[in-house]
Design a protein around this motif. Structure first.
Motif, PDB file in Angstrom:
ATOM      1  N   ILE A  27      -4.870   3.906  -1.585  1.00 57.04           N
ATOM      2  CA  ILE A  27      -4.488   5.256  -1.168  1.00 57.04           C
ATOM      3  C   ILE A  27      -4.541   6.199  -2.364  1.00 57.04           C
ATOM      4  N   LEU A  28      -3.986   5.763  -3.483  1.00 53.33           N
ATOM      5  CA  LEU A  28      -3.983   6.584  -4.689  1.00 53.33           C
ATOM      6  C   LEU A  28      -5.410   6.914  -5.124  1.00 53.33           C
ATOM      7  N   LEU A  29      -6.289   5.909  -5.187  1.00 55.84           N
ATOM      8  CA  LEU A  29      -7.658   6.136  -5.659  1.00 55.84           C
ATOM      9  C   LEU A  29      -8.433   7.038  -4.695  1.00 55.84           C
ATOM     10  N   ALA A  93       7.201   6.263  -4.432  1.00 59.19           N
ATOM     11  CA  ALA A  93       5.777   6.515  -4.226  1.00 59.19           C
ATOM     12  C   ALA A  93       5.542   7.347  -2.976  1.00 59.19           C
ATOM     13  N   ALA A  94       6.327   7.105  -1.932  1.00 64.41           N
ATOM     14  CA  ALA A  94       6.185   7.891  -0.705  1.00 64.41           C
ATOM     15  C   ALA A  94       6.455   9.364  -0.974  1.00 64.41           C
ATOM     16  N   ILE A  95       7.465   9.633  -1.770  1.00 60.61           N
ATOM     17  CA  ILE A  95       7.776  11.026  -2.126  1.00 60.61           C
ATOM     18  C   ILE A  95       6.640  11.637  -2.951  1.00 60.61           C
ATOM     19  N   ALA A  96       6.099  10.845  -3.890  1.00 58.07           N
ATOM     20  CA  ALA A  96       5.003  11.337  -4.730  1.00 58.07           C
ATOM     21  C   ALA A  96       3.753  11.603  -3.898  1.00 58.07           C
ATOM     22  N   TYR A 102       0.108  13.224  -8.453  1.00 57.20           N
ATOM     23  CA  TYR A 102      -0.755  12.095  -8.784  1.00 57.20           C
ATOM     24  C   TYR A 102      -0.355  11.390 -10.070  1.00 57.20           C
ATOM     25  N   MET A 103       0.134  12.108 -11.055  1.00 59.25           N
ATOM     26  CA  MET A 103       0.528  11.469 -12.309  1.00 59.25           C
ATOM     27  C   MET A 103       1.769  10.605 -12.102  1.00 59.25           C
ATOM     28  N   MET A 104       2.679  11.059 -11.226  1.00 59.33           N
ATOM     29  CA  MET A 104       3.829  10.219 -10.892  1.00 59.33           C
ATOM     30  C   MET A 104       3.365   8.961 -10.141  1.00 59.33           C
ATOM     31  N   MET A 105       2.390   9.134  -9.255  1.00 62.41           N
ATOM     32  CA  MET A 105       1.838   7.985  -8.540  1.00 62.41           C
ATOM     33  C   MET A 105       1.188   6.995  -9.502  1.00 62.41           C
TER      34      MET A 105
END
Length: 619
Positions: A27-29, A93-96, A102-105
C-alpha cells in the motif's frame, strides 16, 4: 494437528501477521508511486529503495537479540507482546495513511520490519516445542503454505484495493483490523515456557549479530542448512523482483499477468510444502532436498526456452484472459509453478532440520542466525541484479539462467561440506524407492543423551536403512574392511563411522574402536553396533561376538534393541554369494524396522539383547 489449540491460534496469528506486513508495505509503495508524489521531500525512486532497505535493516540489527529473547521467555507471552506492538504500529499507520503522511509511514515501515525481526525466531522455534516429533514436517509445511499465500494475498489485494473508490480509507481500516485480529488470535496460544537455562538478555545489535552467526557455525550441519535456506531466499527475492519487468519485456503482458505468475509461484510453494509433508512419512526427511534443488535448476533452465516468440504486432499487450488461453504460454506458467513446487520441497525439510537439531533452549537463536543470513542474501541478490541488468547489460532471462546454474553449484557445495546430507539422500532412495520400508517404534529412539542401538546385520545397506529411522545423527560401528572401500571411505570418515576389526587382525584398531565408542557416548551421541560382527550368510540371527558387555560396563547408557526384516535375499544381502554379485530379482521389497522399549544399560547384556532381537524377528 491443524485444528488443535497448540497449533491453530499460532497458525492464524502468523498468517495474519504476514498478510498485514505485505499489505501495508505494498500500500505504501503504490501510494507513493501513483499519487501525490509532489508531496514527498525526496524522489520516488529514492523513497522506494529506502523503503525496501528500512524494512530489511531490522533483521540485521535485531535478529540476534530476538533469538536470545525468544529462547529465554515464554513464547506465547512474547508473541502476544509483539502482536500488541503490531496493533499500536498499525493503528498509527492507519492514521498516517488517512493523512497522507508518507514519511511517517516510512518510519512505521521500519517499526513493522523490527516487529517482524522479533517475530521470526519465535515463529519457527515454537514448533518443536508445541508439536510432536512426527508433526514437525507437517507443521512447517502449513507455516510455509500460510506464509507464501499470505504474501500473495497481501500483495494482490493491495494492488486491487488502492485504485478503488475510497481505497485509502479501506486500506487504513484493513491494516488496523488485521493487527487487532492477530492480537486476539495470539491470546489463545497456550503457554510455552523456556526450555533451557535462562540467560541474561543483553541488547548488542552489531556484536550480537556476529556472535549469533559464529554460534550457528559451530554446528556444520545447521550452518549448511542456514546457507541453503538463505540461498532459496536469494533465488526467491530475485524472481519476485524481476516478475514485473520480465512479464512486460519478454511476455508482452500487463500487470494482471504479473499477478498470475506471482500466484502460480506462491501456490507452487504451498503445493511443494505439502508434497514434502506427504513424502516425509511423518519425520524430518532431508532425503527430499535434492529433488527440490534439482527442480529449481531444471525448471529455471527450461524457463529460458519457454519464452514465446515476439508477437507480430509489437504493440500487443496480453491481458490475463488472452495470456492463459494461448498454448505458447503454458510452458512458462508450468515452469514458474514448478519452480515454486521445487522451492517448497527444498525449504520445508531444512527448517524442520534446524528445529530438530538445535540444542534445547537454543532453537530461536539458530533461527535468528538464519534470518540474518536470509536478509544478507536478499541484499546480495538485489546488488547482483543491479550489477548484471544495469551495468553489465544482461537480459532478465540470462539472469534466470545464471540463477539455475548457480543453484546447482550451491547445492554441490552444501553437500560436499556435510556428507550426512548425501547419506540421508541415499537412505531415502533405499527406503522409499528401492525398498518399501516401514518403521515401528521410531519414538523409542531417545531425543537427547547417549544411547546404543543394537541391531541384527542382514545386508550391506543396513546402516543406510537405520540412518533413515532417526533425525539424530548415528555413529555406526562398522567392519574396517567395509569402512575403507575406495569410493565410500571419505564419506564414512566425515560421517563419523567407527571402524572395528577382531583383535587378531589388529589389536590397535580393536582398542581404538572401543575408545571412540566411549568418547561418542561421553558426548551424548547415538552409537549403533551390530553385535554379530559380520553380515549374516544364511539369514539367521548369529551369535553376538562384538562385546556389548564391555561397552556397557564402562558406559551403562540406555540400549535400544532393533530388528531388520525383509532384507535377506535382496541384492545387497549375501544370499548366494557376496552382495552386488548376483542379478537383482527382487524390487520394492517390503522391509520392516522394529524398535523395542529402551533397556537400562545397567541390566542389559549380550545374551538378553540377543533374545530380545530374536523376539522382534519372531524367532
Amino acid at each position: 494437528m491443524l485444528l488443535t489449540k497448540r497449533f491453530l491460534p499460532y497458525f492464524v496469528t502468523q498468517c495474519l501477521g504476514a498478510l498485514n506486513d505485505n499489505f501495508y508495505k505494498n500500500i505504501l509503495l503504490l501510494l507513493v508511486t501513483f499519487s501525490q508524489v509532489q508531496d514527498l521531500p525526496i524522489s520516488v525512486d529514492l523513497f522506494v529503495n529506502l523503503a525496501a532497505g528500512l524494512f530489511i535493516l531490522p533483521f540485521f540489527l535485531f535478529s540476534a537479540h530476538a533469538g536470545v529473547v525468544a529462547d529465554n521467555m515464554d513464547k506465547a507471552k512474547l508473541i502476544r507482546q509483539l502482536k500488541l506492538l503490531e496493533v499500536i504500529i498499525m493503528f498509527s499507520a492507519a492514521i498516517a495513511i488517512l493523512n497522507g503522511n508518507y514519511m511517517m509511514m516510512l518510519l512505521l515501515l521500519f517499526l513493522t520490519g523490527s516487529q517482524s525481526a522479533y517475530f521470526g525466531p519465535v515463529k519457527y522455534s515454537l514448533l518443536p516445542q508445541a508439536l510432536q516429533e512426527d508433526e514437525l514436517v507437517s507443521g512447517n509445511a502449513w507455516v510455509e503454505m500460510g506464509t507464501f499465500l499470505s504474501i500473495l494475498i497481501g500483495t494482490l489485494s493491495a494492488g486491487i484495493l488502492i485504485f478503488e473508490d475510497n481505497g485509502t480509507q479501506w486500506s487504513a481500516m484493513i491494516v488496523a483490523l488485521l493487527a487487532l485480529l492477530g492480537y486476539l488470535a495470539s491470546r489463545a496460544i497456550p503457554a510455552l515456557p523456556p526450555q533451557g537455562t535462562i540467560e541474561k538478555i543483553r541488547f548488542r545489535p552489531l556484536s550480537g549479530t556476529w556472535r549469533s552467526i559464529q554460534k550457528a557455525r559451530q554446528t556444520p550441519s545447521i550452518w549448511m542448512a542456514i546457507i541453503a535456506i538463505s540461498w532459496f531466499w536469494f533465488l526467491g527475492a530475485t524472481y519476485l523482483t524481476q516478475f514485473p519487468n520480465f512479464t512486460k519485456l519478454h511476455l508482452h503482458s500487463g500487470a494482471a499477468v504479473v499477478s498470475l505468475l506471482l500466484g502460480l509461484f506462491s501456490i507452487g510453494i504451498a503445493v511443494g510444502s505439502f508434497i514434502c509433508e506427504r513424502f516425509s512419512y511423518g519425520h524430518v526427511e532431508l532425503g527430499l532436498l535434492p529433488f527440490g534443488a534439482l527442480g529449481l535448476t531444471l525448471f529455471g533452465i527450461d524457463l529460458l526456452w519457454a519464452i514465446p516468440p515476439v508477437p507480430i504486432d509489437a504493440s500487443v499487450v496480453y491481458g490475463i484472459n488472452a495470456f492463459i488461453t494461448q498454448s505458447q504460454h503454458f510452458r512458462v506458467m508450468l515452469d514458474f509453478f514448478m519452480i515454486g513446487v521445487s522451492g517448497g520441497l527444498f525449504i520445508v525439510p531444512l527448517y524442520a532440520f534446524i528445529q530438530s537439531r538445535s540444542a534445547k533452549g537454543e532453537c530461536a537463536q539458530a533461527i535468528a542466525a538464519n534470518n540474518i543470513m536470509n536478509a544478507l542474501f536478499m541484499v546480495v541478490s538485489a546488488l547482483l541484479s543491479m550489477l548484471l541488468l544495469g551495468i553489465a547489460g544482461w537480459s532478465i532471462p540470462q539472469l534466470f539462467l545464471l540463477l539455475a546454474v548457480m543453484n546447482l553449484g550451491m547445492i554441490l557445495y552444501v553437500y560436499s561440506q556435510v556428507p550426512e546430507f548425501i547419506l540421508r539422500f541415499i537412505s531415502y532412495l533405499l527406503s522409499h524407492v528401492i525398498y518399501r520400508v516401514t518403521v515401528t517404534g521410531r519414538e523409542k529412539i531417545p531425543k537427547l543423551g547417549a544411547g546404543i542401538i543394537v541391531c541384527n546385520h542382514v545386508s550391506d545397506v543396513d546402516t543406510l536403512i537405520i540412518m533413515g529411522t532417526s533425525i539424530r545423527p548415528i555413529r555406526f560401528v562398522m567392519e574396517q574392511s567395509v569402512s575403507e572401500r575406495p569410493l565410500l571411505k571419505s564419506v564414512f570418515c566425515h560421517a563419523g563411522v567407527i571402524p572395528i576389526c577382531s583383535p587378531k587382525q589388529s589389536d590397535t584398531t580393536y582398542n581404538h574402536a572401543f575408545e571412540a565408542i566411549h568418547e561418542a557416548l561421553s558426548n551424548n551421541e547415538l552409537v549403533c553396533i551390530f553385535p554379530e560382527g559380520r553380515v549374516t550368510s544364511d539369514g539367521a540371527l548369529g551369535e553376538f561376538y562384538v562385546d556389548i558387555d564391555k561397552i556397557l560396563a564402562r558406559d551403562p547408557v540406555p540400549v535400544i534393541p532393533m530388528a531388520l526384516k525383509g532384507l535377506w535375499g535382496t541384492y545387497f544381502s549375501h544370499k548366494d554369494g557376496q552382495a552386488l554379485t548376483t542379478i537383482p530379482i527382487r524390487f520394492r521389497s517390503r522391509v520392516s524396522v522394529t524398535l523395542a522399549e529402551v533397556i537400562d544399560g545397567h541390566v542389559a547384556n549380550k545374551d538378553s539383547l540377543r533374545v530380545k532381537i530374536a523376539s522382534l524377528l519372531g524367532k
